[in-house]
Design a protein around this motif. Structure first.
Motif, mmCIF file in Angstrom:
data_model
loop_
_atom_site.group_PDB
_atom_site.id
_atom_site.type_symbol
_atom_site.label_atom_id
_atom_site.label_comp_id
_atom_site.label_asym_id
_atom_site.label_seq_id
_atom_site.Cartn_x
_atom_site.Cartn_y
_atom_site.Cartn_z
ATOM 1 N N TRP A 1 0.981 -1.272 -0.091
ATOM 2 C CA TRP A 1 0.165 0.044 0.029
ATOM 3 C C TRP A 1 0.925 1.068 -0.072
ATOM 4 O O TRP A 1 0.583 2.091 -0.544
ATOM 5 C CB TRP A 1 -1.000 -0.057 1.325
ATOM 6 N N ARG A 2 2.001 1.189 1.000
ATOM 7 C CA ARG A 2 2.831 2.400 1.196
ATOM 8 C C ARG A 2 3.632 2.714 -0.355
ATOM 9 O O ARG A 2 3.694 3.637 -0.815
ATOM 10 C CB ARG A 2 3.718 2.291 2.194
ATOM 11 N N LYS B 1 0.993 4.173 -2.883
ATOM 12 C CA LYS B 1 0.864 5.260 -2.884
ATOM 13 C C LYS B 1 2.081 6.398 -3.019
ATOM 14 O O LYS B 1 1.849 7.315 -3.572
ATOM 15 C CB LYS B 1 0.175 5.726 -1.280
ATOM 16 N N HIS C 1 0.158 5.998 -7.770
ATOM 17 C CA HIS C 1 -1.049 5.128 -8.302
ATOM 18 C C HIS C 1 -2.196 5.284 -7.378
ATOM 19 O O HIS C 1 -2.062 5.642 -6.091
ATOM 20 C CB HIS C 1 -0.541 3.798 -8.350
ATOM 21 N N ALA C 2 -3.221 5.267 -7.993
ATOM 22 C CA ALA C 2 -4.745 5.274 -7.531
ATOM 23 C C ALA C 2 -4.636 4.090 -6.574
ATOM 24 O O ALA C 2 -4.830 3.134 -7.236
ATOM 25 C CB ALA C 2 -5.669 5.459 -8.434
ATOM 26 N N ALA C 3 -4.928 4.256 -5.363
ATOM 27 C CA ALA C 3 -5.265 2.908 -4.662
ATOM 28 C C ALA C 3 -6.320 2.729 -3.780
ATOM 29 O O ALA C 3 -6.609 4.017 -3.235
ATOM 30 C CB ALA C 3 -3.750 2.618 -3.768
ATOM 31 N N SER C 4 -6.984 1.819 -3.671
ATOM 32 C CA SER C 4 -8.331 1.674 -2.889
ATOM 33 C C SER C 4 -8.144 0.355 -2.198
ATOM 34 O O SER C 4 -7.636 -0.763 -2.584
ATOM 35 C CB SER C 4 -9.567 1.683 -3.686
ATOM 36 N N TYR C 5 -8.637 0.469 -0.978
ATOM 37 C CA TYR C 5 -8.635 -0.643 -0.151
ATOM 38 C C TYR C 5 -9.969 -1.306 0.295
ATOM 39 O O TYR C 5 -10.936 -0.567 0.554
ATOM 40 C CB TYR C 5 -7.983 -0.384 1.241
#
Length: 150
Positions: A125-126, A129, A133-137
């Motif tokens: 995740w780190r 980010k 990049h666009a990241a979603s959880y």
């Protein structure tokens, strides 16, 4: 930039989640490469995708097959893209690739009950980010439905 989705498994295993993720990618006209942690798990997932529903199956091959490049879904244990997929699914301890930009979407599926997998997902995740990049959880609730948490 790739869109990176983190899927935190809690109430359903990979075999129950993967067919839906694959069906959605195929419906969008995308090719998918699924990287698994071992040949043993690849065999289990391969068998499951042929039989997961009485009225359906997912067209797929393993990377060892000669026609892998021509197939919409390829299962592998290696960090490669044999079918020029737009979507990469990393499962069961497989980390997101360094070449994140080679894909439109990367899906990291990890077991929320596995401390090591959870730690690795946090690191990924780190990394995602920090790379912009666009990241979603997404996390499963008790019924197996996905809830966006971040």
């Amino acid at each position: 930039m790739a869109e990176i989705l983190f899927f935190h498994l809690q109430s359903r295993p990979l075999e129950q989640v993967l067919p839906t993720v694959l069906e959605r990618a195929l419906a969008r006209g995308q090719k998918v490469v699924v990287q698994l942690s071992s040949q043993e798990r690849l065999g289990v997932v391969d068998d499951h995708l042929w039989t997961y529903a009485d009225d359906s199956f997912l067209p797929h091959v393993t990377a060892m097959e000669a026609d892998a490049a021509a197939n919409p879904v390829v299962l592998t244990t290696l960090d490669h893209n044999p079918n020029a997929a737009q979507v990469r699914i990393c499962a069961e301890g497989v980390r997101i690739p360094d070449a994140m930009g080679d894909y439109e979407r990367i899906v990291l599926v990890f077991d929320g009950d596995d401390h090591d997998a959870l730690t690795a997902a946090r690191e990924d995740w780190r990394k995602a980010k920090a790379s912009g990049h666009a990241a979603s959880y997404w996390q499963q609730d008790e019924t197996g439905r996905w809830e966006k948490k971040a």
